[in-house]
Each structure stands twice: as C-alpha cells, then as structure tokens.
Scaffold this active site. Structure first.
Site, short mmCIF file in Angstrom:
data_model
loop_
_atom_site.label_atom_id
_atom_site.label_comp_id
_atom_site.label_asym_id
_atom_site.label_seq_id
_atom_site.Cartn_x
_atom_site.Cartn_y
_atom_site.Cartn_z
N ASN A 70 -6.11 2.44 7.56
CA ASN A 70 -6.82 3.65 6.93
C ASN A 70 -6.78 3.27 5.43
O ASN A 70 -5.44 3.46 4.87
CB ASN A 70 -6.03 4.63 7.26
CG ASN A 70 -6.64 5.31 8.70
OD1 ASN A 70 -7.71 5.69 8.83
ND2 ASN A 70 -5.63 4.99 9.60
N GLU A 71 -7.21 2.59 4.88
CA GLU A 71 -7.39 1.87 3.60
C GLU A 71 -7.59 3.19 2.64
O GLU A 71 -8.08 4.09 2.64
CB GLU A 71 -8.57 0.96 3.10
CG GLU A 71 -8.36 -0.33 4.01
CD GLU A 71 -7.25 -1.19 3.69
OE1 GLU A 71 -6.23 -0.78 2.96
OE2 GLU A 71 -7.15 -2.32 3.99
N PRO A 72 -7.10 3.08 1.11
CA PRO A 72 -7.62 4.12 0.13
C PRO A 72 -8.93 4.75 0.28
O PRO A 72 -9.99 3.60 0.28
CB PRO A 72 -7.14 3.49 -1.13
CG PRO A 72 -6.28 2.16 -0.88
CD PRO A 72 -6.56 1.84 0.74
#
Ligand code: GLP
Length: 640
Positions: free
Chosen positions: A161-163
């Site tokens: 879950n990237e930025p």
C-alpha cells in the site's frame, strides 16, 4: 504498563517497544505467536495469521522454525494469508513471495499446504478484481486474521500500500513506487527487472486484523517509523493509518527507533539527565531549529524551545554556546591519522605513533571510497600505512551486461596471446556461454561469480589508485558467507569471524575504520560490521589492541547527524573532485535505469552528502568548507 502513559512517549500514537536488537524482538513475538497457537489449538480453533515478506520478518520465521523443531510447536491448525505478491511473477520465480515464504518458513514447519494463502500474481488482468475479492472472502471465511505481521517500506508502505492508498482500501492491484522498486533492485539483479505492479491486501484489510505487530530494523527505517508513530495519519504515509487500530504495536530495534522524539529529542518530552552527548545533541538541534550559528543563540532561544532546564543547569547561553562551539570545532581535523608532533589534547586522533597502521574494512568494494574516499587519500598522503580490506567480493551486485563485456575482453586477450584451447580461452568461452544462456533471474554459476568478483577487484584497484593506495595494500577477503549466500539469506559463521580476527592480528592496526553499525541486520554492511564487532571482542585482550582506535564511517543512505560526529575531515573542491573520480571507478555499481531527474548515481550522492555536511557545519557557525566526511568513534565491547 501501558506504554502510552509514559511521559517520554507522550507523542507516540502507537505503542512502540524498542529492543536491543532484532533477534530479541523476534524471540518475544515468536513466543507470543506460539502461545496464541497453543491457546487456539486447545480451544480447537484455527489460528489465522497474516504474514509479510521482505528481510524484516525473516528472523521471526527463523524463531518460529526453531520453536517447531525444538519445542514441538505445530502449525497444523494454522491458516496463513500473505499480504502481497508481485503481479506477473509465477510461483516458481525465485523472487515471488510465494517462493520466499516457502523457502523462509513453510518448507520447514508442518503447516498443511492447503492452509497457506498468497495472493495469486498470475491471474489475467481481467480476473484480478474477482481474484482479489475472493482473497478477502477467504480471510473472512477463515474467521478473520488473529494477528497480522507487518514490515514497513521506506515509502511508509505496509504490504504494497504505497503513498496514496486510502484507509478503506481493500485487496487490489497496485503500481509500485519508484523507491520501492529501487529497494527491490538488488533482489531482482537490476531495477529494470523489478515488476511494476503487485497485488496487495488493502489498508482496510490489514486494519480488520484483530491484532497487528509491525517490525522494523535499521536506521533506514527510522524516519518512516517516527512519522508513522508520531505524525497525524495521512495517505502519504499509509503505515500511519495503523494509529486507528485498537490493538497494534510496533517492535523496533534501537536504530529504527532513533528518530522517535524520545530518542532524538528527549528533552522535548520530559526531564532528562544532561549527559555531554545530549547537551551537544540539543544545542546543535536548537541552532538548526532557529537557523542561527551556535555562538549567536540567546537565552530566549533556549527557553522558547523547551530547553529552559538546560539553561538552568548549564546556562546561561553565552557559556554553553562557547562550550559546544569548541566541542564541534575540535571534531574538525585535516589530520585523520593524528597530527605528528602537535598538541593532540583537543584533536580527535592521537599524534603518536606516526605513521600509524590503518585498516579500512569495506563490506563490498566501493563502500570505502563512498564513505571515506577523501579521508583515505589524506591518510595515505600523510604517510600512514593504509590497508583496505574488502570483506566480500561484491559479485552479487554485478549486472550480467558488465560480465558479458568482461568475458569478451578475456576472449580477445586469449585469442591474441594463446591458442583457442588455452585455459583463458576456455574460461571465456564457457563463461560467456553460461552468461548468454542464463535467464534474467537464474543464480550465477561459480565461474560467472568469479568473473564478476574479478571485475569488482579491478574497479576497486582503480578507485584506490586514485586515492594513492597501492595494489599491494589491498586485501580481498572474499568471505565465505557471501559466496554461498544470497541477499537476505546470509548466514555468517565462525570461519568468517576467524578471517577478520586473522586479518587484525596480522596487521595490528592503530586505527580501524568500519561501517554498517546501524544498518538492517540482514544487509551486507550490517553482517560485515557484526563480524568486525565479534573479531574486536576476540582480540580485545591482545596487547596491540589497547592502542587501537575504531572509527565508524557512513554510506550514502544514512549519513551522520552533525551532533553524532567525533571527527570531521574537510576537503577542498579539488579533493572532492578526486573522491568523486574514485567512486566513479566503481562503474558496475552505477544506477541501472536511466533517470531524468534526481541525484541517483552513487558518486553524485556521495558528493551531495559531503557538501551537505559541510553546509551543516557552516550553518552551526564553524568554518565554511567545500565538503566534509564524518566519523564516529566506536568503543568495542569488552572480550567475552
Ligand atoms: C516489500 C514488502 C513489504 C515489506 C517491505 C520492506 O515492499 N511488500 O511487505 O514490508 O518490502 O522490506 P524489507 O523488510 O526487506 O525492508
């Protein structure tokens, strides 16, 4: 005790426990997991675990395997759901998370194959959505996750879950961040090979777990840990969403904890014992905070920035400023090996003996020049007997294209000087064939690794020549742990320590330089530093060792804070250019993908860090140099 109630932790929005090292934390967590499994077994309930990949949980898995083997812990009643998987990688791919989990855990315990779940990275694009929903459904059908284990990426991601990921996100296909792909580049033998997409449980999926433990080791994680724990929750740092969970804990080692307020600025969160190191740390911080040189700090600056009690104890500002200014001033020296025949009472190094025997340990070729290329040159110029010891061959980090060029060269030479059946010609032909035949992710054969290692030797010699170090002063240890290992899977043993001990006993240095003390424990630099640490403990009672000082240098990833530095070696613009040239010789280590912006190349990063440190010293009101390399004195542990 509820950790939130401690004064020093008042800024922490997630209960965070700091452990002496990663193993200590993993022993604790493994014990908790074993208790959970046994409780559920007794109640004839399954235990549902959410698992993570990456270097971070490997030590935890080792502990679980140990509990299984030595204490009969059974995983027959355990169901597992992994966080994520690269999209497009078949299970058989050496870097697939499915493979990783089997290598690191599942193949060594008695978990039934049917109980293991890893998102499927091979479903056709059109079916991804359905497959992700089915994954969530399986978790629900299993009764939900009892415990989710997490690592954290340097972008602050959990799972993948990237930025930009929302709190509500569910299992889905995502695009990987540039930094994440760069961090994975070594595993994939080049950034170009790193998949661009992955399937990951969402933040919402993770938050549904009944309990969550996030693990983090090494200084590279310190920044994101502090933000996740202390800053307001934000989509730009998905791990910060964990703050909303009722049963979440962070287990970190000292290095990963180092940016928490209670560690970095403890005077802001309670009363402290003002040790000399803390006084220096706080005054440097204040000077940077108010952007004034140390000598211009006013009493008001102290009191307006939570440092009134320091003033009461050590003030007023005038005297305190002078004291710290002098301390900082005395870290600066153009004589890293000590200045002969000079008063050394206020210098970081002793004047005598001169010249000194100096040993520079470099985990891989290039760490030495990146971290201390300028200082190395100074040491040689000032007449010291400098030996650079390359602990590992570094052959894992050489891209195939470089090796193909080298093998071509060998083939040409062989053709020019010997017959086509001569040994070099045969080596070039066979190795060339192997290189062309291997697919991108095959491990290297012994001859290829040898060739790649030789290539790095050549680069190291060229780089050191630029620093004035003769070839005879270079040792290549080619430590065995590295030769038989793979990233994240190194297991050093006695023989590796013995090799460092033998080197020290032979060279009997007055000065040792080493690096890697606060890195992720599975990294090459940390493994190599640990060997130096153990070797120092072993030679601690040797006569010569009493006269030996150990200095730590830093790589480009985690440079020193100004207040941590005990020796600052400044350089002229010309010397900085010479250092850059030396780093440049390690051409095989240049970035593998063309980038349009940013300082990506190692020599650019080194230059930038050395300039930045000089600017920091300037800002503190010290002399304005072009560039500085910093070192910290390290006191080796006592024998035993
Ligand atoms: C990957 C994984 C994450 C992991 C992160 C950190 O991106 N998908 O789950 O936490 O890397 O990796 P490491 O533990 O190697 O630092």
């Amino acid at each position: 005790m509820n950790v939130h109630t401690l004064e020093s932790q008042q800024r922490e929005r997630i209960p965070t426990e700091i452990f002496g090292d990663a193993d200590e934390a993993c022993v604790r967590l493994a014990t908790e997991i074993a208790a959970l499994i046994r409780r559920n077994d007794a109640a004839q309930r399954p235990t549902v675990l959410g698992l993570a990949t990456g270097s971070t949980p490997v030590r935890l898995y080792r502990q679980l395997i140990r509990l299984h083997r030595q204490e009969g812990l059974s995983f027959k009643g355990v169901l597992t759901f992994n966080l994520d998987e690269y999209y497009g990688l078949p299970r058989t791919h050496p870097e697939s998370y499915w493979r990783f989990m089997h290598d690191q855990l599942f193949d060594h315990i008695d978990i039934p194959a049917a109980n293991v779940h890893v998102p499927d990275g091979t479903v056709p694009r059109a079916d991804v959505f359905a497959s992700c929903r089915a994954y969530e459904e399986k978790i629900r059908a299993a009764g939900g996750l009892d415990l989710q284990i997490l690592g954290i990426g340097r972008t602050g991601h959990i799972g993948f879950n990237e930025p930009g990921s929302t709190r509500e996100s569910r299992t889905r296909l995502v695009t990987l961040d540039g930094l994440t792909r760069r961090d994975a580049a070594r595993d994939f033998l080049g950034e170009a090979n790193v998949p661009r997409h992955a399937i990951t449980m969402g933040v919402g999926t993770i938050l549904d777990a009944r309990a969550i433990v996030l693990l983090a080791w090494g200084e590279a994680k310190a920044g994101v840990i502090a933000q996740a724990v202390e800053a307001a929750p934000t989509e730009t740092l998905p791990a910060s969403f964990l703050q909303g969970h009722a049963n979440v804990r962070f287990f970190v080692d000292r290095a990963a904890a180092s940016a928490l307020t209670r560690v970095r600025h403890p005077w802001l969160v309670g009363s402290v014992t003002w040790t000399p190191a803390l006084v220096r740390q706080s005054v440097v911080w204040l000077s940077q905070q108010v952007q004034k040189p140390v000598l211009k700090l006013l009493d008001e600056d102290y009191s307006e920035h939570g440092m009134a009690d320091l003033l009461t104890e050590r003030g007023p500002a005038y005297g305190l400023n002078i004291k710290i200014f002098n301390e900082l001033q005395h870290t600066i020296t153009g004589w890293p090996g000590g200045k002969p025949n000079a008063d050394d009472s206020c210098r970081p190094e002793r004047a005598a003996p001169h010249p000194k025997r100096v040993v520079v340990f470099s985990p891989e070729p290039s760490h030495d020049v990146l971290g201390m290329g300028g200082t190395l040159r100074r040491l040689v110029e000032q007449g010291h007997d400098v030996t650079v010891v390359y602990q590992t061959s570094g052959n894992l980090a050489v891209p195939d294209e470089e090796a193909i060029m080298a093998v071509d060269l060998v083939a040409e030479l062989a053709a020019a000087f010997e017959t086509s059946t001569g040994p070099a010609a045969v080596f070039a032909r066979d190795t060339g064939r192997e290189l062309l035949a291997k697919s991108a992710f095959d491990g290297d054969t012994a001859p290829i690794r040898r060739l790649k290692g030789l290539l790095r030797r050549g680069e190291a010699r060229a780089a050191l020549k630029g620093c004035g170090v003769a070839a005879a002063q270079i040792r290549f240890s080619d430590l065995a742990f590295y030769e038989r290992g793979r990233y994240r899977q190194f297991s050093p043993d006695r023989a590796d320590v013995a090799s460092v001990v033998a080197m020290l006993r032979e060279l009997r240095p007055h000065q040792v330089f080493a690096t890697g003390d606060r890195d992720d424990p599975s990294s090459i630099t940390a493994v190599c530093f640990d060997l130096v640490r153990k070797a120092c403990a072993e030679v601690a009672t040797d006569d010569w060792f009493a006269e030996c000082r150990v200095w730590l240098y830093r790589g480009v990833e985690t440079p020193w804070a100004a207040s941590e530095i005990d020796m600052a070696v400044p350089f002229s613009p010309r010397e900085l250019a010479q250092k850059t040239q030396a780093v440049f010789h390690h051409k095989s280590q240049r970035s593998q993908t063309p980038v349009a912006m940013g300082l990506r190349e190692p020599w650019q990063q080194a230059e930038q860090h050395n300039r930045a440190l000089a600017a920091t010293y300037d800002g503190l009101g010290l002399a304005n140099y072009e560039a500085i390399e910093g070192f910290q004195r390290w006191l080796p542990p006592a024998k035993g």
